[in-house]
Design a protein around this motif. Structure first.
Motif, PDB file in Angstrom:
ATOM      1  N   LYS A   1       0.810  -1.213   0.000  1.00 40.48           N
ATOM      2  CA  LYS A   1       0.000   0.000   0.000  1.00 40.48           C
ATOM      3  C   LYS A   1       0.845   1.265   0.000  1.00 40.48           C
ATOM      4  CE  LYS A   1      -3.552  -2.262   2.854  1.00 40.48           C
ATOM      5  NZ  LYS A   1      -4.296  -2.174   4.146  1.00 40.48           N
ATOM      6  N   HIS A   2       2.025   1.213   0.615  1.00 40.13           N
ATOM      7  CA  HIS A   2       2.814   2.434   0.838  1.00 40.13           C
ATOM      8  C   HIS A   2       4.214   2.297   0.256  1.00 40.13           C
ATOM      9  CE1 HIS A   2      -0.460   3.289   3.594  1.00 40.13           C
ATOM     10  NE2 HIS A   2      -0.178   2.204   4.302  1.00 40.13           N
ATOM     11  N   SER A   3       4.316   1.744  -0.965  1.00 37.40           N
ATOM     12  CA  SER A   3       5.632   1.567  -1.578  1.00 37.40           C
ATOM     13  C   SER A   3       6.285   2.900  -1.898  1.00 37.40           C
ATOM     14  CB  SER A   3       5.485   0.720  -2.844  1.00 37.40           C
ATOM     15  OG  SER A   3       4.578   1.342  -3.757  1.00 37.40           O
ATOM     16  N   ALA A   4       5.504   3.916  -2.247  1.00 33.64           N
ATOM     17  CA  ALA A   4       6.073   5.221  -2.577  1.00 33.64           C
ATOM     18  C   ALA A   4       6.785   5.826  -1.369  1.00 33.64           C
ATOM     19  CB  ALA A   4       4.967   6.162  -3.072  1.00 33.64           C
ATOM     20  N   TRP A   5       6.174   5.701  -0.196  1.00 30.64           N
ATOM     21  CA  TRP A   5       6.815   6.243   1.012  1.00 30.64           C
ATOM     22  C   TRP A   5       8.081   5.470   1.334  1.00 30.64           C
ATOM     23  CZ3 TRP A   5       8.073   4.224   5.796  1.00 30.64           C
ATOM     24  CH2 TRP A   5       8.406   5.136   6.785  1.00 30.64           C
ATOM     25  N   MET A   6       8.056   4.147   1.153  1.00 33.05           N
ATOM     26  CA  MET A   6       9.212   3.307   1.440  1.00 33.05           C
ATOM     27  C   MET A   6      10.381   3.663   0.540  1.00 33.05           C
ATOM     28  SD  MET A   6      10.161   0.712   3.356  1.00 33.05           S
ATOM     29  CE  MET A   6      11.465  -0.539   3.372  1.00 33.05           C
ATOM     30  N   GLU A   7      10.129   3.819  -0.738  1.00 31.72           N
ATOM     31  CA  GLU A   7      11.198   4.149  -1.666  1.00 31.72           C
ATOM     32  C   GLU A   7      11.745   5.545  -1.421  1.00 31.72           C
ATOM     33  OE1 GLU A   7       9.327   3.581  -5.389  1.00 31.72           O
ATOM     34  OE2 GLU A   7       9.322   1.380  -5.282  1.00 31.72           O
TER      35      GLU A   7
ATOM     36  N   ARG B   1      23.433   5.131  11.899  1.00 32.65           N
ATOM     37  CA  ARG B   1      22.254   5.993  11.767  1.00 32.65           C
ATOM     38  C   ARG B   1      22.298   6.747  10.444  1.00 32.65           C
ATOM     39  NH1 ARG B   1      22.210   8.629  17.897  1.00 32.65           N
ATOM     40  NH2 ARG B   1      21.968   6.637  19.011  1.00 32.65           N
ATOM     41  N   TYR B   2      21.177   6.767   9.763  1.00 29.95           N
ATOM     42  CA  TYR B   2      21.032   7.519   8.528  1.00 29.95           C
ATOM     43  C   TYR B   2      20.168   8.741   8.820  1.00 29.95           C
ATOM     44  CZ  TYR B   2      22.624   3.106   6.539  1.00 29.95           C
ATOM     45  OH  TYR B   2      23.340   1.979   6.266  1.00 29.95           O
TER      46      TYR B   2
ATOM     47  N   LEU C   1      11.890   7.075   1.458  1.00 25.04           N
ATOM     48  CA  LEU C   1      12.691   7.053   2.683  1.00 25.04           C
ATOM     49  C   LEU C   1      14.037   6.383   2.455  1.00 25.04           C
ATOM     50  CD1 LEU C   1      12.609   7.727   5.731  1.00 25.04           C
ATOM     51  CD2 LEU C   1      11.806   5.398   6.119  1.00 25.04           C
ATOM     52  N   LEU C   2      14.071   5.308   1.670  1.00 23.34           N
ATOM     53  CA  LEU C   2      15.309   4.561   1.470  1.00 23.34           C
ATOM     54  C   LEU C   2      16.270   5.259   0.520  1.00 23.34           C
ATOM     55  CD1 LEU C   2      14.121   0.849   1.368  1.00 23.34           C
ATOM     56  CD2 LEU C   2      15.106   2.138   3.244  1.00 23.34           C
ATOM     57  N   GLU C   3      15.852   6.371  -0.078  1.00 19.96           N
ATOM     58  CA  GLU C   3      16.796   7.158  -0.861  1.00 19.96           C
ATOM     59  C   GLU C   3      17.926   7.714  -0.007  1.00 19.96           C
ATOM     60  OE1 GLU C   3      14.642  10.172  -2.849  1.00 19.96           O
ATOM     61  OE2 GLU C   3      13.639   8.798  -4.250  1.00 19.96           O
ATOM     62  N   PHE C   4      17.690   7.834   1.301  1.00 22.42           N
ATOM     63  CA  PHE C   4      18.720   8.356   2.212  1.00 22.42           C
ATOM     64  C   PHE C   4      19.636   7.247   2.723  1.00 22.42           C
ATOM     65  CE2 PHE C   4      14.965  11.097   2.555  1.00 22.42           C
ATOM     66  CZ  PHE C   4      15.518  12.315   2.213  1.00 22.42           C
ATOM     67  N   THR C   5      19.411   5.998   2.294  1.00 22.39           N
ATOM     68  CA  THR C   5      20.261   4.888   2.736  1.00 22.39           C
ATOM     69  C   THR C   5      20.878   4.207   1.516  1.00 22.39           C
ATOM     70  OG1 THR C   5      18.402   3.341   2.701  1.00 22.39           O
ATOM     71  CG2 THR C   5      18.785   4.541   4.752  1.00 22.39           C
ATOM     72  N   GLN C   6      21.356   5.003   0.543  1.00 20.00           N
ATOM     73  CA  GLN C   6      21.844   4.447  -0.710  1.00 20.00           C
ATOM     74  C   GLN C   6      23.046   3.539  -0.524  1.00 20.00           C
ATOM     75  OE1 GLN C   6      20.464   4.518  -3.630  1.00 20.00           O
ATOM     76  NE2 GLN C   6      18.748   5.753  -2.917  1.00 20.00           N
ATOM     77  N   ASP C   7      23.930   3.873   0.429  1.00 21.10           N
ATOM     78  CA  ASP C   7      25.111   3.037   0.627  1.00 21.10           C
ATOM     79  C   ASP C   7      24.744   1.651   1.122  1.00 21.10           C
ATOM     80  OD1 ASP C   7      24.162   4.095   2.934  1.00 21.10           O
ATOM     81  OD2 ASP C   7      26.130   4.183   3.929  1.00 21.10           O
TER      82      ASP C   7
ATOM     83  N   TYR D   1      16.360  10.446  12.232  1.00 21.46           N
ATOM     84  CA  TYR D   1      17.280   9.458  11.683  1.00 21.46           C
ATOM     85  C   TYR D   1      16.621   8.092  11.744  1.00 21.46           C
ATOM     86  CZ  TYR D   1      18.567   7.899  16.424  1.00 21.46           C
ATOM     87  OH  TYR D   1      18.550   7.406  17.701  1.00 21.46           O
ATOM     88  N   LEU D   2      17.191   7.148  10.987  1.00 15.90           N
ATOM     89  CA  LEU D   2      16.675   5.787  10.980  1.00 15.90           C
ATOM     90  C   LEU D   2      17.833   4.804  11.008  1.00 15.90           C
ATOM     91  CD1 LEU D   2      16.874   4.198   7.940  1.00 15.90           C
ATOM     92  CD2 LEU D   2      15.440   6.151   7.341  1.00 15.90           C
TER      93      LEU D   2
END
Length: 464
Positions: free
Chosen positions: A335-341, A448-449, A343-349, A380-381
């Motif tokens: 349902k919330h794939s857009a939010w997940m993607e 932490r990201y 957010l994970l743009e900040f954890t590219q490494d 942060y996450l």
């Protein structure tokens, strides 16, 4: 030991024993803490004299005289006290109240408003804690005559045989507390008298006689101000010593090799784990405006893996539910794939390896089993990725951790049909070692990201 109440010629109660213990004395005093006919001064006294009716216990009644404190009422009040002495009963308590001090109560019983009425006697029964009373007004008022006493005695005898004579009911208001401002007034009067005495002594007496008092006053002031100054200096020195510790704590938070704060796990208070779904409705309260120091641990799942992952997730994090800082939620990535993607743009490494392989394989990343530890206040996450993928590596060993290599490194394998139980087992193993990861998370040693801002509410709103 004798207890005297209204009458100084006859003791109201006597106790005699050899070597009386303190417990016996305390109980004796407690049973005689009220006069035979006490005056109602607040609601607490009223509730103790006229308690609420209890089931399977004898009824208790209160005979209340509404009177005044003027001298003209003295004869009637004394007659009421003498009647109580000669007609003491276990289930009947006598008391009186001044109409001037408890006007709301008196107006309710007398059915008048702000008017002074002649003394009147009422028989009351307290029905419930909300203030409901059954009552009966004794006819003829109360002047203390023999006729009044005989009429009241007849009503009490009828009451023992037929409690239904209390045929009226009402809700009595709470009594005024006559001692509410007594302490403050006494303190003001005492301070005023003391200051007046000091001023008179200063004006009319010579200074030599006043020297001891002045010396005492200045000594007290010196001690007081000296204590304040010493306390101020000690506070400033403690602040100076605590600054290096604060800097060390900041270094530890940024990931430097400072001493790590040990995490103390508290035993769970409940026998279940409360897991809420992260949606557009709970987004603000569970993340954006989460209290400082608190963290939301979010399990990412799909419709197909929801039941299996939630069960495994609850078992892994149950031992951490005794602490108040972590909160537990789940996010449906279907349902919330857009939010997940976003957010994970900040954890590219951390996602680079999976992204490269998934692009080569031309299929979408499977986020089921990911754990996001989100600190809403500090933005942060921390990321947990499944340690088991359900695929077999070289030599038939199950693959764990990160996957390496490309599709050309190994010959294509024939797809083997898997039963539903095998797929369930693979999904179940995605959260292996989550408990150990949670330990490191609570100690603050996980990477932490940091992100500039949480994705907007429109990112997590499910498409209709």
């Amino acid at each position: 030991m004798l207890v005297f109440k209204e009458s100084i010629d006859r003791p109201a109660d006597i106790i005699q024993a050899k070597g009386m213990k303190k417990q016996v004395i305390d109980e004796f005093i407690l049973n005689n803490r009220f006069l035979l006919v006490p005056r109602l001064v607040n609601q607490k006294v009223f509730d103790e004299l006229c308690p609420v009716k209890q089931l399977h216990r004898r009824r208790k009644y209160c005979v209340l005289l509404i009177t005044g404190d003027e001298e003209s009422y003295t004869i009637g009040n004394q007659a009421f006290i003498s009647f109580a002495y000669t007609n003491t009963q276990e289930v009947v308590r006598f008391s009186y109240a001044y109409q001037r001090l408890h006007q709301p109560l008196c107006d309710t019983l007398l059915k008048t408003k702000n008017s002074t009425q002649p003394p009147q006697v009422f028989i009351l029964e307290h029905r419930n804690a909300a203030g409901k009373f059954l009552y009966k007004e004794v006819a003829g008022g109360w002047n203390g005559t023999d006729k009044n006493k005989q009429r009241l005695l007849d009503e009490l005898q009828r009451l023992q045989k037929d409690p239904s004579i209390l045929n009226q009911d009402t809700m009595l208001p709470e009594l005024n507390n006559e001692f509410a401002s007594m302490f403050l007034i006494r303190w003001i009067y005492t301070a005023y008298d003391y200051l007046t005495e000091i001023i008179d002594d200063i004006i009319h007496n010579n200074w030599r006689e006043m020297m001891p008092l002045l010396s005492l006053i200045f000594s007290a002031l010196f001690i007081l101000f000296g204590t304040v100054v010493v306390q101020a200096f000690s506070d400033s020195s403690e602040d100076g010593k605590s600054k290096p510790k604060t800097k060390d704590g900041a270094k530890a938070e940024n990931g430097s090799p400072a001493s790590v704060k040990r995490f103390k796990r508290r035993p769970p208070k409940k026998n279940f784990v409360e897991v809420t779904e992260l949606t557009d409705i709970t987004y603000t309260s569970n993340l954006v405006k989460l209290r400082p120091g608190h963290m939301n641990v979010v399990l990412v799942l799909t419709d197909a893996s929801k039941n299996v992952l939630l069960s495994k997730f609850a078992k892994e994090v149950y031992s951490f539910t005794g602490n108040l800082t972590p909160h537990f939620s789940f996010l449906n990535v279907d349902k919330h794939s857009a939010w997940m993607e976003t957010l994970l743009e900040f954890t590219q490494d951390a996602m680079q390896i999976d992204t490269d392989e998934d692009d080569g394989a031309r299929h979408k990343i499977d986020y089921a089993g990911y754990i996001l530890a989100l600190n809403g206040h500090k933005k942060y996450l921390c990321l947990f990725r499944p340690v088991y993928t359900g695929e077999e590596g070289p030599g038939g060993a199950t693959g764990g951790g990160r996957r390496s290599g490309s599709r050309e490194d190994h010959p294509p394998r024939r797809s083997v049909p898997r039963s539903r139980s095998t797929a369930t087992l693979q999904i179940h193993h995605k959260l292996d070692h989550l408990g150990l990861w949670m330990e490191r998370l609570m100690e603050g040693t996980r990477h932490r990201y940091y992100i500039p801002a949480w994705p907007g509410l429109e990112k997590i709103t499910a498409p209709k």
